[in-house]
Motif scaffolding. Structure first.
Motif, mmCIF file in Angstrom:
data_model
loop_
_atom_site.group_PDB
_atom_site.id
_atom_site.type_symbol
_atom_site.label_atom_id
_atom_site.label_comp_id
_atom_site.label_asym_id
_atom_site.label_seq_id
_atom_site.Cartn_x
_atom_site.Cartn_y
_atom_site.Cartn_z
ATOM 1 N N THR A 26 0.826 -1.210 0.000
ATOM 2 C CA THR A 26 0.000 0.000 0.000
ATOM 3 C C THR A 26 0.860 1.259 0.000
ATOM 4 O O THR A 26 0.436 2.308 0.497
ATOM 5 C CB THR A 26 -0.945 0.010 1.213
ATOM 6 O OG1 THR A 26 -0.157 -0.097 2.422
ATOM 7 C CG2 THR A 26 -1.917 -1.160 1.154
ATOM 8 N N LEU A 232 -5.017 0.278 3.102
ATOM 9 C CA LEU A 232 -4.948 -0.955 3.886
ATOM 10 C C LEU A 232 -5.560 -2.089 3.088
ATOM 11 O O LEU A 232 -6.590 -1.910 2.438
ATOM 12 C CB LEU A 232 -5.707 -0.795 5.219
ATOM 13 C CG LEU A 232 -5.829 -2.045 6.098
ATOM 14 C CD1 LEU A 232 -4.457 -2.471 6.619
ATOM 15 C CD2 LEU A 232 -6.797 -1.811 7.260
ATOM 16 N N ASP A 234 -6.475 -6.197 3.866
ATOM 17 C CA ASP A 234 -6.461 -7.319 4.797
ATOM 18 C C ASP A 234 -7.337 -8.439 4.246
ATOM 19 O O ASP A 234 -7.762 -8.402 3.091
ATOM 20 C CB ASP A 234 -6.889 -6.888 6.199
ATOM 21 C CG ASP A 234 -8.311 -6.328 6.253
ATOM 22 O OD1 ASP A 234 -9.119 -6.633 5.339
ATOM 23 O OD2 ASP A 234 -8.629 -5.606 7.208
ATOM 24 N N GLU A 235 -7.614 -9.430 5.061
ATOM 25 C CA GLU A 235 -8.373 -10.586 4.590
ATOM 26 C C GLU A 235 -9.813 -10.232 4.236
ATOM 27 O O GLU A 235 -10.464 -10.950 3.476
ATOM 28 C CB GLU A 235 -8.359 -11.690 5.651
ATOM 29 C CG GLU A 235 -6.970 -12.280 5.890
ATOM 30 C CD GLU A 235 -6.998 -13.367 6.937
ATOM 31 O OE1 GLU A 235 -8.077 -13.573 7.549
ATOM 32 O OE2 GLU A 235 -5.957 -14.011 7.158
ATOM 33 N N GLN A 236 -10.328 -9.146 4.787
ATOM 34 C CA GLN A 236 -11.710 -8.752 4.521
ATOM 35 C C GLN A 236 -11.851 -7.904 3.259
ATOM 36 O O GLN A 236 -12.918 -7.858 2.655
ATOM 37 C CB GLN A 236 -12.290 -7.975 5.711
ATOM 38 C CG GLN A 236 -12.725 -8.858 6.867
ATOM 39 C CD GLN A 236 -11.551 -9.494 7.579
ATOM 40 O OE1 GLN A 236 -10.584 -8.813 7.927
ATOM 41 N NE2 GLN A 236 -11.609 -10.804 7.787
#
Length: 248
Positions: A26, A232, A234-236
Motif C-alpha cells: 500500500t 490498507l 487485509d483478509e476482509q
C-alpha cells in the motif's frame, strides 16, 4: 536463454513471488515519476501526452470523476486509447521476443496464471462493485461527492456546486487498466528484467514501469485518470483514503 545466470524456472518462481507480494503493498506512489511515465508511455505509443493527469483517491472516485469531468472541462477528453497505449505495444513486444512457443512461452504462461490466481478474487470484487451504479451523482454519499468534487475542481475552474449539479450518467470502469495485474505485464517484465530481452521490449519499457507503479488507470487521448492504491489491505478487503471499502 543464456542470459539467465541460474535455472530459469527458479528465476520465474522468485519473480512471481516478488510480483505478487508487490501487489499487496500500500505504498504511496511517487506522483512526479508516475506522471512522467504516463507521458513517456503515451509518446512511445505514438500519442501526444494527455493534457490532464487526474489523480483519484480510489477506483470509485476515479469512475465518478471520469463521469463528471467531461461535463465541466474546457477541453474534450477524447477517445479511450487503451488499445494504442497498452494492448498494441504489448502484442508487438511479444512478437519481437518470439515467445509463442517453447520454454519461454511456458514460463510466461505460468507467470500470468500465477498473477491471475493471486489477484482474481480482489479484481472480481472490484469489477462487480463498479459494474453499475443506478444512483445519480447528487444522491451519492457525502464522502464520494466531496472526493470527486475536490478532484475535478483541481483541473477545471468550476466550483464544487457545479460538479454536484452536473448529474452525470455513471460510466463505470470496464475499460480501466489494472496496473501490475494487467495481462502481459509480468511476462514482459520478466523477459526484460530477467531474461535480458532489452531490445525486444524497449518499446514497452515506460509502459511496464507505469503499470508496475500504478494501482489502476483509465487512458483517454487528452486525460489519464489514475487511482491511488488502498491504504490498507487485509483478509476482509481493501480500504481507500476517500472512505471506500471494497469487501473481498
Amino acid at each position: 536463454m543464456n542470459t539467465i545466470t541460474d535455472n530459469p524456472t527458479a528465476a520465474a518462481r522468485r519473480f512471481l513471488h516478488v510480483w505478487t507480494t508487490m501487489l499487496g503493498l500500500t505504498d504511496r506512489p511517487d506522483r512526479p515519476r508516475v506522471e512522467q511515465l504516463v507521458k513517456d508511455a503515451y509518446r512511445e505509443a505514438g500519442l501526444p501526452h494527455p493534457r490532464h493527469i487526474i489523480w483519484c483517491a480510489s477506483p470509485l472516485t476515479m469512475a465518478w470523476a471520469r463521469s463528471v469531468f467531461p461535463l465541466v472541462a474546457d477541453d474534450p477528453v477524447g477517445p479511450n486509447v487503451t488499445d494504442q497505449l497498452v494492448h498494441g505495444p504489448m502484442q508487438r513486444a511479444r512478437t519481437a521476443a518470439r515467445v509463442g512457443k517453447g520454454e519461454l512461452a511456458m514460463l510466461c504462461g505460468d507467470l500470468e496464471r500465477g498473477v491471475l490466481a493471486a489477484t482474481k478474487p480482489r479484481e472480481q470484487a472490484l469489477w462487480d462493485a463498479l459494474a453499475c451504479d443506478d444512483l445519480p451523482f447528487p444522491d451519492q454519499p457525502s464522502w464520494i461527492k466531496g472526493s470527486v468534487a475536490g478532484t475535478v475542481t483541481l483541473h477545471t475552474p468550476c466550483k464544487a456546486a457545479e460538479v454536484m449539479a452536473a448529474s452525470p450518467r455513471y460510466q463505470g470502469i470496464g475499460d480501466a487498466v489494472p496496473g501490475a495485474a494487467t495481462p502481459g505485464t509480468i511476462a514482459l517484465s520478466f523477459l526484460r528484467r530477467r531474461i535480458g530481452l532489452m531490445a525486444e521490449t524497449e518499446g514497452v519499457a515506460p509502459l511496464l514501469d507505469l503499470l508496475t507503479e500504478t494501482h489502476m488507470l483509465i487512458a483517454h487521448a487528452n486525460v489519464c485518470y489514475i487511482s491511488e492504491p488502498p491504504v490498507l489491505i487485509d483478509e476482509q478487503g481493501a480500504y481507500y483514503v476517500d472512505g471506500w471499502e471494497l469487501a473481498c
